[in-house]
Design a protein around this motif. Structure first.
Motif, PDB file in Angstrom:
ATOM      1  N   PRO A  67      -5.928  10.507   0.925  1.00 28.89           N
ATOM      2  CA  PRO A  67      -5.520  10.752   2.310  1.00 28.89           C
ATOM      3  C   PRO A  67      -6.671  10.910   3.301  1.00 28.89           C
ATOM      4  N   LYS A  68      -7.814  11.366   2.859  1.00 30.27           N
ATOM      5  CA  LYS A  68      -8.924  11.576   3.795  1.00 30.27           C
ATOM      6  C   LYS A  68      -9.539  10.255   4.254  1.00 30.27           C
ATOM      7  N   THR A  69      -9.494   9.242   3.396  1.00 31.55           N
ATOM      8  CA  THR A  69     -10.041   7.925   3.766  1.00 31.55           C
ATOM      9  C   THR A  69      -8.933   6.919   4.071  1.00 31.55           C
ATOM     10  N   HIS A  70      -7.664   7.327   3.868  1.00 29.67           N
ATOM     11  CA  HIS A  70      -6.484   6.488   4.098  1.00 29.67           C
ATOM     12  C   HIS A  70      -6.401   5.312   3.122  1.00 29.67           C
ATOM     13  N   GLU A  71      -7.122   5.397   2.016  1.00 25.80           N
ATOM     14  CA  GLU A  71      -7.084   4.326   1.021  1.00 25.80           C
ATOM     15  C   GLU A  71      -5.852   4.458   0.139  1.00 25.80           C
ATOM     16  N   VAL A  72      -5.106   3.378   0.019  1.00 22.88           N
ATOM     17  CA  VAL A  72      -3.888   3.345  -0.787  1.00 22.88           C
ATOM     18  C   VAL A  72      -3.995   2.219  -1.793  1.00 22.88           C
ATOM     19  N   SER A  73      -3.622   2.488  -3.038  1.00 24.12           N
ATOM     20  CA  SER A  73      -3.604   1.453  -4.070  1.00 24.12           C
ATOM     21  C   SER A  73      -2.244   1.433  -4.755  1.00 24.12           C
ATOM     22  N   LEU A  74      -1.674   0.228  -4.867  1.00 30.78           N
ATOM     23  CA  LEU A  74      -0.459   0.009  -5.645  1.00 30.78           C
ATOM     24  C   LEU A  74      -0.880  -0.615  -6.960  1.00 30.78           C
ATOM     25  N   ASN A  75      -0.611   0.085  -8.048  1.00 32.61           N
ATOM     26  CA  ASN A  75      -1.061  -0.348  -9.361  1.00 32.61           C
ATOM     27  C   ASN A  75       0.110  -0.904 -10.162  1.00 32.61           C
ATOM     28  N   THR A  76       0.018  -2.168 -10.567  1.00 34.48           N
ATOM     29  CA  THR A  76       1.041  -2.784 -11.399  1.00 34.48           C
ATOM     30  C   THR A  76       0.412  -3.203 -12.725  1.00 34.48           C
ATOM     31  N   ALA A  77       1.244  -3.704 -13.623  1.00 34.80           N
ATOM     32  CA  ALA A  77       0.740  -4.113 -14.933  1.00 34.80           C
ATOM     33  C   ALA A  77      -0.246  -5.264 -14.828  1.00 34.80           C
ATOM     34  N   ASN A  78      -0.072  -6.089 -13.794  1.00 38.12           N
ATOM     35  CA  ASN A  78      -0.896  -7.289 -13.681  1.00 38.12           C
ATOM     36  C   ASN A  78      -1.926  -7.251 -12.559  1.00 38.12           C
ATOM     37  N   ASN A  79      -1.812  -6.263 -11.666  1.00 37.84           N
ATOM     38  CA  ASN A  79      -2.647  -6.332 -10.474  1.00 37.84           C
ATOM     39  C   ASN A  79      -2.754  -4.958  -9.809  1.00 37.84           C
ATOM     40  N   THR A  80      -3.783  -4.801  -9.010  1.00 36.31           N
ATOM     41  CA  THR A  80      -3.929  -3.618  -8.157  1.00 36.31           C
ATOM     42  C   THR A  80      -4.246  -4.080  -6.743  1.00 36.31           C
ATOM     43  N   VAL A  81      -3.437  -3.631  -5.801  1.00 37.14           N
ATOM     44  CA  VAL A  81      -3.659  -3.964  -4.389  1.00 37.14           C
ATOM     45  C   VAL A  81      -4.111  -2.700  -3.671  1.00 37.14           C
ATOM     46  N   THR A  82      -5.255  -2.779  -3.006  1.00 41.55           N
ATOM     47  CA  THR A  82      -5.814  -1.644  -2.287  1.00 41.55           C
ATOM     48  C   THR A  82      -5.987  -2.005  -0.817  1.00 41.55           C
ATOM     49  N   TYR A  83      -5.596  -1.112   0.065  1.00 46.80           N
ATOM     50  CA  TYR A  83      -5.749  -1.353   1.498  1.00 46.80           C
ATOM     51  C   TYR A  83      -5.901  -0.029   2.221  1.00 46.80           C
ATOM     52  N   ASN A  84      -6.316  -0.101   3.480  1.00 48.72           N
ATOM     53  CA  ASN A  84      -6.436   1.086   4.319  1.00 48.72           C
ATOM     54  C   ASN A  84      -5.144   1.251   5.106  1.00 48.72           C
ATOM     55  N   HIS A  85      -4.437   2.336   4.824  1.00 45.49           N
ATOM     56  CA  HIS A  85      -3.130   2.549   5.449  1.00 45.49           C
ATOM     57  C   HIS A  85      -3.233   2.690   6.969  1.00 45.49           C
ATOM     58  N   GLU A  86      -4.351   3.183   7.468  1.00 43.08           N
ATOM     59  CA  GLU A  86      -4.493   3.411   8.903  1.00 43.08           C
ATOM     60  C   GLU A  86      -4.837   2.131   9.667  1.00 43.08           C
ATOM     61  N   THR A  87      -5.651   1.272   9.074  1.00 46.97           N
ATOM     62  CA  THR A  87      -6.146   0.097   9.804  1.00 46.97           C
ATOM     63  C   THR A  87      -5.599  -1.233   9.294  1.00 46.97           C
ATOM     64  N   GLU A  88      -5.033  -1.254   8.090  1.00 49.87           N
ATOM     65  CA  GLU A  88      -4.615  -2.525   7.495  1.00 49.87           C
ATOM     66  C   GLU A  88      -3.137  -2.547   7.123  1.00 49.87           C
ATOM     67  N   ALA A  89      -2.357  -1.639   7.694  1.00 55.11           N
ATOM     68  CA  ALA A  89      -0.933  -1.570   7.359  1.00 55.11           C
ATOM     69  C   ALA A  89      -0.203  -2.853   7.747  1.00 55.11           C
ATOM     70  N   ALA A  90      -0.494  -3.385   8.927  1.00 56.97           N
ATOM     71  CA  ALA A  90       0.200  -4.583   9.403  1.00 56.97           C
ATOM     72  C   ALA A  90      -0.070  -5.787   8.503  1.00 56.97           C
ATOM     73  N   ALA A  91      -1.268  -5.874   7.986  1.00 56.61           N
ATOM     74  CA  ALA A  91      -1.632  -6.994   7.109  1.00 56.61           C
ATOM     75  C   ALA A  91      -1.036  -6.844   5.711  1.00 56.61           C
ATOM     76  N   ASN A  92      -0.567  -5.655   5.395  1.00 54.25           N
ATOM     77  CA  ASN A  92       0.043  -5.376   4.088  1.00 54.25           C
ATOM     78  C   ASN A  92       1.414  -4.735   4.294  1.00 54.25           C
ATOM     79  N   GLU A  93       2.189  -5.316   5.194  1.00 52.64           N
ATOM     80  CA  GLU A  93       3.405  -4.655   5.665  1.00 52.64           C
ATOM     81  C   GLU A  93       4.400  -4.350   4.549  1.00 52.64           C
ATOM     82  N   LYS A  94       4.654  -5.299   3.668  1.00 56.17           N
ATOM     83  CA  LYS A  94       5.648  -5.076   2.609  1.00 56.17           C
ATOM     84  C   LYS A  94       5.233  -3.922   1.703  1.00 56.17           C
ATOM     85  N   ILE A  95       3.970  -3.920   1.296  1.00 52.88           N
ATOM     86  CA  ILE A  95       3.480  -2.850   0.430  1.00 52.88           C
ATOM     87  C   ILE A  95       3.444  -1.537   1.195  1.00 52.88           C
ATOM     88  N   ASP A  96       3.058  -1.592   2.458  1.00 50.34           N
ATOM     89  CA  ASP A  96       2.982  -0.367   3.252  1.00 50.34           C
ATOM     90  C   ASP A  96       4.369   0.251   3.442  1.00 50.34           C
TER      91      ASP A  96
END
Length: 214
Positions: A67-96
């Motif tokens: 939460p302090k850096t706004h970094e979010v990671s979705l971890n799946t069996a095949n992949n990990t997607v990491t983005y900044n929730h504060e600045t990159e939410a629109a570019a990762n809308e479905k995951i966000d």
């Protein structure tokens, strides 16, 4: 004597002002009961969001959130997607959208003080699942807020200000109210988290696993 009489009203005024400063709203009290004072110490929180319908696992998503850096990671069996929730939410809308939904269930008491919403407190109300008498706070989001604008929630809680049940009203409509429990609380670094949410007949269960707070 005159000096004493003048001093006393001033003393009462100071005491009154101090008491007013200490007063908190009911939504702040709910957040505080759920360890809000400890949130600023959190560096990282991990959890897996799961949904069962009729004993069939329909959804399972594993998250890591800093939460302090706004970094979010979705971890799946095949992949990990990491983005900044504060600045990159629109570019990762479905995951966000999924992230907001899942952590909302996890930390809703904190959203009572984080979010812009209207709320109303009722001191006696009948909880929809247990039928018990509890306090209720009804919250409503503005019509332009977030991914699901206009949503409403009815929150039922006890004298300890811990949520026991809630009702979700999509878009503020009362046509299809969705009620679940808040149970199986487990404390992590001073933050109690309700790990289980069930509807009245048990056909729906939302639960958290692998919860850790650092």
């Amino acid at each position: 004597m005159k000096k004493t009489l003048l001093f006393l009203p001033l003393l009462f005024l100071i005491i009154s002002c101090n008491n007013q400063k200490k007063e908190t709203t009911i939504v702040e009290q709910i957040a505080e009961a759920n360890g809000f004072e400890n949130w600023n110490d959190v560096e990282e929180i991990r959890y897996t969001f799961n949904v069962k319908v009729n004993d069939s696992l329909r959804t399972s998503r594993a998250w890591t959130w800093k939460p302090k850096t706004h970094e979010v990671s979705l971890n799946t069996a095949n992949n990990t997607v990491t983005y900044n929730h504060e600045t990159e939410a629109a570019a990762n809308e479905k995951i966000d959208q999924q992230f907001i939904n899942d952590q909302y269930w996890l930390l809703f008491p904190f959203h009572l003080v984080w979010d812009d919403m209207e709320w109303e407190h009722t001191k006696e109300a009948t909880a929809p699942i247990s039928g018990e008498q509890m306090q209720r706070v009804t919250v409503k989001y503005p019509g332009e807020a977030g991914y699901t604008p206009g949503d409403m929630y009815e929150i039922y809680f006890g004298e300890d200000n811990m949520i026991r049940e809630w009702v979700y009203l999509s878009g503020g409509s009362r046509e299809n109210p969705f009620a679940t429990t808040w149970e199986n609380y487990e404390e992590h670094r001073g933050i109690p988290i309700a790990k289980t949410h069930r509807n009245k007949d048990g056909s729906f269960e939302l639960f958290f696993t692998d919860v850790s707070v650092e």
